[in-house]
Design a protein around this motif. Structure first.
Motif, PDB file in Angstrom:
ATOM      1  N   LYS A   1      -2.873   6.193  -2.932  1.00  0.00           N
ATOM      2  CA  LYS A   1      -3.505   7.419  -2.448  1.00  0.00           C
ATOM      3  C   LYS A   1      -2.551   8.602  -2.632  1.00  0.00           C
ATOM      4  O   LYS A   1      -1.350   8.499  -2.330  1.00  0.00           O
TER       5      LYS A   1
ATOM      6  N   GLU B   1      -4.583  12.539   7.410  1.00  0.00           N
ATOM      7  CA  GLU B   1      -4.991  11.619   8.483  1.00  0.00           C
ATOM      8  C   GLU B   1      -6.174  10.770   8.039  1.00  0.00           C
ATOM      9  O   GLU B   1      -6.184   9.546   8.228  1.00  0.00           O
ATOM     10  N   SER B   2      -7.167  11.381   7.426  1.00  0.00           N
ATOM     11  CA  SER B   2      -8.345  10.642   6.963  1.00  0.00           C
ATOM     12  C   SER B   2      -7.974   9.633   5.895  1.00  0.00           C
ATOM     13  O   SER B   2      -8.427   8.475   5.915  1.00  0.00           O
ATOM     14  N   ALA B   3      -7.106  10.057   4.955  1.00  0.00           N
ATOM     15  CA  ALA B   3      -6.710   9.166   3.863  1.00  0.00           C
ATOM     16  C   ALA B   3      -5.877   7.998   4.378  1.00  0.00           C
ATOM     17  O   ALA B   3      -6.005   6.863   3.892  1.00  0.00           O
TER      18      ALA B   3
ATOM     19  N   ILE C   1      -6.045   6.572   7.394  1.00  0.00           N
ATOM     20  CA  ILE C   1      -6.938   5.623   8.073  1.00  0.00           C
ATOM     21  C   ILE C   1      -7.741   4.827   7.046  1.00  0.00           C
ATOM     22  O   ILE C   1      -7.896   3.591   7.162  1.00  0.00           O
ATOM     23  N   GLU C   2      -8.221   5.512   6.035  1.00  0.00           N
ATOM     24  CA  GLU C   2      -9.007   4.845   4.990  1.00  0.00           C
ATOM     25  C   GLU C   2      -8.173   3.784   4.275  1.00  0.00           C
ATOM     26  O   GLU C   2      -8.654   2.674   4.003  1.00  0.00           O
ATOM     27  N   LEU C   3      -6.918   4.120   3.977  1.00  0.00           N
ATOM     28  CA  LEU C   3      -6.050   3.160   3.288  1.00  0.00           C
ATOM     29  C   LEU C   3      -5.703   1.989   4.210  1.00  0.00           C
ATOM     30  O   LEU C   3      -5.653   0.827   3.770  1.00  0.00           O
ATOM     31  N   TYR C   4      -5.497   2.276   5.471  1.00  0.00           N
ATOM     32  CA  TYR C   4      -5.170   1.213   6.440  1.00  0.00           C
ATOM     33  C   TYR C   4      -6.319   0.219   6.544  1.00  0.00           C
ATOM     34  O   TYR C   4      -6.109  -1.010   6.676  1.00  0.00           O
ATOM     35  N   GLN C   5      -7.526   0.738   6.478  1.00  0.00           N
ATOM     36  CA  GLN C   5      -8.707  -0.119   6.635  1.00  0.00           C
ATOM     37  C   GLN C   5      -9.146  -0.780   5.331  1.00  0.00           C
ATOM     38  O   GLN C   5     -10.085  -1.585   5.327  1.00  0.00           O
ATOM     39  N   TYR C   6      -8.512  -0.482   4.238  1.00  0.00           N
ATOM     40  CA  TYR C   6      -8.927  -1.004   2.928  1.00  0.00           C
ATOM     41  C   TYR C   6      -8.770  -2.530   2.872  1.00  0.00           C
ATOM     42  O   TYR C   6      -7.717  -3.076   3.244  1.00  0.00           O
TER      43      TYR C   6
ATOM     44  N   LYS D   1       0.846  -1.196   0.000  1.00  0.00           N
ATOM     45  CA  LYS D   1       0.000   0.000   0.000  1.00  0.00           C
ATOM     46  C   LYS D   1       0.884   1.249   0.000  1.00  0.00           C
ATOM     47  O   LYS D   1       1.923   1.278   0.644  1.00  0.00           O
TER      48      LYS D   1
ATOM     49  N   ARG E   1      -6.400  16.186   5.886  1.00  0.00           N
ATOM     50  CA  ARG E   1      -6.868  15.223   4.878  1.00  0.00           C
ATOM     51  C   ARG E   1      -5.968  14.000   4.835  1.00  0.00           C
ATOM     52  O   ARG E   1      -6.408  12.897   4.510  1.00  0.00           O
TER      53      ARG E   1
END
Length: 659
Positions: free
Chosen positions: A624, A650-652, A654-659, A590, A648
């Motif tokens: 990302k 931080e949000s990205a 977390i989103e990538l970690y949870q993908y 990732k 932004r």
């Protein structure tokens, strides 16, 4: 036409005659070849030979001349082998640009000639730099630079004259006023009677010279050169002449009134001078025929050599390898283990100061860099140590100063130019991307220049003092781009940038200047370009960033210890360490790229594309990219905070970690 021989001997009178006749006869041959399709383009100097030859003959061979595309007489007066000139115009390997550029867009250190670029103006500032190097070394030399009346409308002309005046540089600014800029007559170019009058506004001398009278040109320029060598100063020369052919041959001359063309035809510098020499008994008709026969044979022999040379063979490896001057990086370790906790701003100041001691001809130039120490105080205290000759306040003219730095490099001196703010580099953009970046690829000349770029947002400085514009330059082949995030890296990479003979854009995030500290060796040391630094190691995600983004990433990652990442600080963007990026992505699967620049067209886009092309099968999620909002940098804190990508990211993440 009246000629005043003065104390010139017959030998010199004949030398000036053959000096003009040779470029005229070469041109006449080139016009035939142009019609035959054997050369691609031609800019005629017919009718203007007296200027080129008279100026070149008045200068010493050790003195630089910067000609334009109608100054063939400069090249022939310096005795450049004709076969190489012909090969240049045919795009052959033995030409001065090896087929990479055409016409007179080249230079040659061997003959002390620096040719033009199509953007015209920057060469005037380059002449300033060449002359500055001579002046600093106390060499009693003159630099002559040519321009047309049309290019005097460019800002570079005015900037170069102002710099030369303020610094009292030994430059001859030679304006060939030939009546037309392409098809635009002089009355639509400027609204003064004589261009020489502009010198008054800069406090420099000027002369108006009959550009079709070879003896007047030679005598007056020779007299001026001798005076300038004794007492260095700039002089503006306006040569009144006329262009007898089109701007280039395809343009024609239909826009010129027939009467005007006939009037100037009667003032032809060669036929009139030839008649004078015949009348004075210096020449005979037999002499004229013999001279023309010798020149014809020389032209034909050298032309055949150029024709016999094969077409340029493509060698892609060679093309790529010659964009930059070879740089043999020398790793220098600190002599002692002594370090101190140092602010980012002080590390840069130390690196610059130690380089000034190491390179005794290194020049620092910029607005307010001398006694004031620069707006960020990086050069504070430098003047007592190095003097104002090496730490030079400049007028507010970024373009001319970048060009001056190029001239210093041509004449063998290093320089560091401080842009007061990186935003202001737009005023010096042309010479950076069109001169510095291309000069080695075109004719194997280095551009030994570092441009320091205080950049970045987060300090409430608004749209004109906050940009981080590295992507303007990573796109341009021939430039190197450095962007450190720590005091240690800033000092070591700056030392390397100064050692490197290639042009380097050195970005310094001003938001880090006094907010970031780190352990920095007191001694001089270097760090290599193209080597990223792995700040954290993990297996979940690769985070790639640089500059202030490094510190934003560290702060966010501290809040999320559960996210196990490789954190890659690029440090240099050109060259880019793709190996470190690819190896990390192959491990983690990732990737998120964080940049402060606005997102579209930035370095993150290229890294994303490179990873997609080279590591696609290793990816477990889409790449990302996180960057600033697609607006200019706003001033008010709430607006600027929203503009910057930190939240932004931080949000990205977390989103990538949870993908």
């Amino acid at each position: 036409m009246r000629y005043h021989v003065g104390d010139l001997e017959h030998e010199k009178l004949l030398d000036l005659y053959t000096g003009m006749l040779k470029p005229r006869m070469i041109e006449e041959k080139m016009l035939i070849l142009l019609r035959q399709g054997k050369i691609s383009k031609w800019f005629s100097g017919i009718g203007q030979e007296a200027i080129s030859v008279g100026v070149a003959k008045a200068l010493k061979e050790s003195e630089y001349i910067l000609p334009m595309h109608r100054n063939l007489g400069v090249f022939t007066a310096r005795n450049i082998p004709l076969n190489r000139l012909f090969a240049q115009w045919q795009g052959k390997q033995s030409g001065f640009t090896q087929g990479r550029d055409r016409s007179f867009h080249f230079g040659t250190q061997e003959y002390k000639i620096v040719g033009m670029i199509s953007h015209l103006g920057p060469q005037l500032g380059v002449a300033d730099g060449i002359a500055l190097a001579d002046m600093l070394r106390r060499k009693k030399r003159v630099t002559a630079v040519f321009t047309g009346e049309g290019a005097t409308s460019e800002g570079d002309f005015h900037e170069a004259l102002n710099v030369a005046s303020v610094w009292n540089l030994p430059v001859l600014f030679c304006i060939e006023n030939n009546g037309y800029g392409l098809s635009t007559p002089t009355n639509e170019q400027y609204n003064c009677e004589h261009l020489a009058d502009r010198a008054k506004g800069y406090g420099i001398e000027s002369r108006i010279i009959d550009g079709n009278n070879i003896l007047e040109v030679y005598a007056k320029v020779d007299e001026l050169c001798k005076a300038i060598r004794r007492r260095p100063r700039p002089v503006l020369l306006e040569f009144k002449t006329f262009r007898m052919r089109g701007h280039e041959e395809a343009s024609g001359t239909k826009y010129v009134p027939d009467k005007l063309m006939k009037e100037w035809g009667k003032k032809d510098p060669i036929s009139n001078y030839e008649s004078f020499l015949l009348e004075e008994g210096v020449l005979t008709e037999e002499n004229v025929e013999a001279i023309k026969q010798d020149i014809t044979e020389e032209i034909n022999t050298n032309l055949q050599m150029a024709f016999d040379e094969p077409e340029v063979l493509l060698n892609e490896t060679k093309e790529l390898s010659e964009v930059y001057q070879d740089f043999n990086y020398q790793n220098v370790e600190p002599e002692s283990n002594e370090s101190e906790n140092t602010r980012f701003v002080d590390a840069i100041s130390q690196g610059l100061e130690q380089s000034m001691y190491r390179h005794n001809e290194l020049i620092i130039m910029g607005q307010d860099v001398a006694d004031y120490g620069g707006v960020f105080k990086i050069t504070e205290g430098f003047v007592p140590k190095f003097g104002k000759s090496r730490v030079r306040n400049t007028p507010i003219c970024e373009s001319a100063i970048v060009s001056t730095a190029m001239g210093l490099s041509i004449n063998g001196m290093k320089s560091v130019v401080e842009m007061q703010f990186a935003d202001f580099v737009s005023s010096g953009f042309n010479p950076i991307v069109n001169y510095l970046a291309k000069v080695h690829y075109r004719w194997n000349e280095k551009a030994d220049v570092v441009i320091r770029m205080p950049c970045g947002g987060g300090v409430g400085a608004g749209p004109f003092h906050s940009q981080t514009n590295e992507a303007w330059f990573t796109k341009t082949p021939g430039l190197k781009v450095v962007y450190p995030a720590s005091p240690y890296d800033a000092k070591g990479l700056l030392a390397t940038a100064i050692n490197d003979p290639n042009p380097v854009l050195f970005f310094e995030h001003k938001g880090l200047y006094r907010s970031i500290k780190g352990d920095v060796p007191k001694d001089y040391y270097t760090l290599p370009f193209g080597k990223a630094k792995l700040l954290k190691e993990g297996n979940a995600i690769t985070v790639v960033t640089y500059g202030a983004g490094v510190h934003w990433a560290l702060e966010i990652l501290e809040k999320h210890p559960e996210i196990d990442v490789d954190l890659v600080d690029l440090r240099t963007l050109q060259p880019l360490d793709t190996e470190t990026i690819f190896n990390s992505v192959k491990k983690t699967g990732k990737l998120i790229v964080l940049q402060e620049d606005t997102l579209f067209g930035g370095i993150a886009s290229d890294i994303s594309a490179l990873v997609m092309e080279n590591c696609f099968e290793f990816l477990d999620a889409p790449v990302k990219r996180v960057g600033s909002l697609e607006t200019p940098v706003p001033f008010a804190k709430p607006l600027e905070t929203n503009y910057l990508p930190k939240n932004r990211f931080e949000s990205a993440l977390i989103e990538l970690y949870q993908y």
